[in-house]
Design an enzyme around this catalytic site. Structure first.
Site, PDB file in Angstrom:
ATOM      1  N   GLU A 234      65.791 -25.813  38.190  1.00 35.35           N
ATOM      2  CA  GLU A 234      66.755 -26.420  37.271  1.00 35.35           C
ATOM      3  C   GLU A 234      67.755 -25.325  36.945  1.00 35.35           C
ATOM      4  OE1 GLU A 234      68.934 -26.955  34.598  1.00 35.35           O
ATOM      5  OE2 GLU A 234      67.334 -27.069  33.104  1.00 35.35           O
ATOM      6  N   CYS A 268      71.624 -26.358  29.054  1.00 39.98           N
ATOM      7  CA  CYS A 268      72.051 -26.867  30.352  1.00 39.98           C
ATOM      8  C   CYS A 268      72.564 -28.293  30.246  1.00 39.98           C
ATOM      9  CB  CYS A 268      70.898 -26.778  31.356  1.00 39.98           C
ATOM     10  SG  CYS A 268      69.380 -27.569  30.793  1.00 39.98           S
TER      11      CYS A 268
END
Length: 474
Positions: A234, A268
């Site tokens: 990720e 994020c």
């Protein structure tokens, strides 16, 4: 290879604690103990593993105050958000305690003349390389499903949240998980790339998961590929927040502030690029800038603080560079745009207008309190701008016509799409990215099965050969 790890309070710039980094023999001993613990844990019935997750949820809540204080001290998270992070982790443990056994149950498959099923069996010891921005949640998002699946976790947390890493390691033991099943490694920053590569090559490591930068992800993904091991990456994002012509502007603007400035913009899944239809661009910009200027910037320990410091001074410098380069390229500074004088690593909440492809604030991942506004001529232009990124994590679309919003979302590449809602992770839904945002999925059924061996079983009835035939039955 040993050295010193020092954690620092980003609200003051003052040291918090010092830890001795581990040398090679100590890391080797830790890996061996973790491997032994994970092999034993794989034999524990899934119902018992799930029961430990339920106990973990209770233990997280019992220690919520201490864990939140650590997050505030080590990375500057506003205290109310830090408490929310711990509760979200507890809810995730509750979820897998309830749902894990059913997700991992054998799945019968109908075939003629045999009994067949698919089993989800433990992979082994998982190396988890985790970031600092959600020091509790990031670990729990990975560790809880991995443990319920029957795996062990070797945790390499970010060095600036070393206190949180050690506290979590102890928390798992207190919750009833075997000692060494979750092991926090203390590795000096300079040694992390070399040590991580060596660990991935180690036969005792079954898989690796990383949340972090593209550079770190490329290194970890390449090492996992060479070792033919499963990896989940990720790698951040530059999420688009698309406001269509028929959106409720006030509602969208209020949501946009939450979407961008949660965790002081260090997430994020924070919306980074705000793409607004020209018909509502002026009204949205006015409402958005007014709300941003009303945010309370200050001591993260105070409960009414909405924006705290950045976690490190180099991160603040990176935001300043992105602002300066974007303004030089033609962006307009509407508010903020400078560090806050004095102690700590604070940066004023900032809004840039007239941004677009070719500008740092639009092209790069902005990891701080910086929002980039872009105006779209029409829906097709909004899709073009939303797709004009190397990243593909989340997407938020705002419109009065939800069917139209879904239609727009289908034309933009991302790992998740939210219509009239802020992008967020949820243990009931898979989480992960596309393009440079990475691959693989965490959470939900997909997440708990990522680090299992999906194994096929085919059992045919025994047929005894006739006496003297000299051949086996087919």
């Amino acid at each position: 290879m040993s050295g010193v790890i020092t954690t620092v309070d980003p609200a003051t710039g003052q040291p918090l604690a010092t830890y001795a980094a581990w040398d090679g023999p100590r890391i080797e001993a830790a890996v061996e103990r973790a491997h032994t613990a994970s092999r034993a844990w794989a034999l524990v019935p899934v119902a018992e593993r799930a029961a430990r997750a339920a106990r973990l949820a209770r233990t997280l809540r019992e220690h919520a105050g201490r864990l939140a204080e650590l997050a505030v001290a080590e990375m500057g998270k506003p205290v109310t958000e830090a408490a929310g992070e711990v509760e979200k982790s507890a809810l995730t443990a509750d979820h897998y305690a309830r749902e894990g056994p059913d997700i991992l149950a054998d799945q019968p498959v109908t075939v003629e003349g045999a009994q067949a099923w698919v089993a989800y069996e433990p992979a082994g010891l998982v190396l988890a390389v985790m970031p600092w921005n959600f020091p509790v949640w990031q670990v729990m998002r990975c560790a809880v499903p991995s443990l319920v699946a029957g795996n062990g976790v070797l945790l390499k947390h970010a060095s600036n949240v070393t206190g949180s890493a050690l506290a979590l390691q102890d928390l798992f033991v207190e919750a009833g998980f075997p000692e060494h099943l979750v092991t926090a490694l203390l590795i000096a920053d300079a040694e992390v790339p070399r040590t991580t590569a060596r660990l991935i090559e180690d036969d005792r490591i079954a898989a690796v998961t990383l949340t972090g930068s593209n550079r770190a992800g490329a290194a970890v993904g390449a090492a996992a590929g060479r070792a033919a091991k499963k990896s989940v990456l990720e790698l951040g994002g530059s999420d688009a927040f698309v406001v269509l012509a028929d959106a409720d502007v006030e509602q969208a603007a209020a949501a946009a502030v939450r979407a961008r400035f949660t965790n002081s913009g260090q997430s994020c899944v924070c919306a980074k690029r705000f793409i607004v239809h020209t018909a509502v661009a002026d009204a949205f910009t006015t409402a958005f800038v007014s709300a941003v200027e009303g945010l309370r910037l200050g001591d993260p320990r105070e409960r009414d603080t909405q924006v705290g410091p950045l976690a490190r001074d180099d991160l603040r410098a990176a935001v300043q560079r992105q602002v300066e380069e974007s303004v030089a390229a033609g962006a307009r500074l509407l508010t903020g745009g400078e560090p806050v004088p004095g102690e700590g690593w604070f940066y004023r909440p900032t809004v840039l207008a007239d941004t677009g492809p070719g500008m740092a604030a639009f092209d790069e991942e902005t990891f701080g309190p910086l929002a980039a506004l872009a105006v779209a001529r029409d829906d097709a232009d909004a899709v073009r701008l939303a797709n004009a990124t190397d990243y593909g994590l989340g997407l938020s679309v705002w419109t009065a016509d939800t069917a139209h919003g879904v239609g727009i979302a289908r034309r933009v590449t991302s790992g998740a799409a939210f219509v009239n809602a802020v992008v967020a992770s949820d243990p009931r839904l898979p989480f992960g990215g596309t393009k440079r945002s990475g691959y693989g999925r965490e959470l939900a059924a997909a997440g708990i099965r990522e680090f299992t061996n999906t194994r096929t079983y085919w059992v045919s009835p025994f047929v005894q050969a006739a006496p003297g035939s000299g051949v086996c039955a087919p």
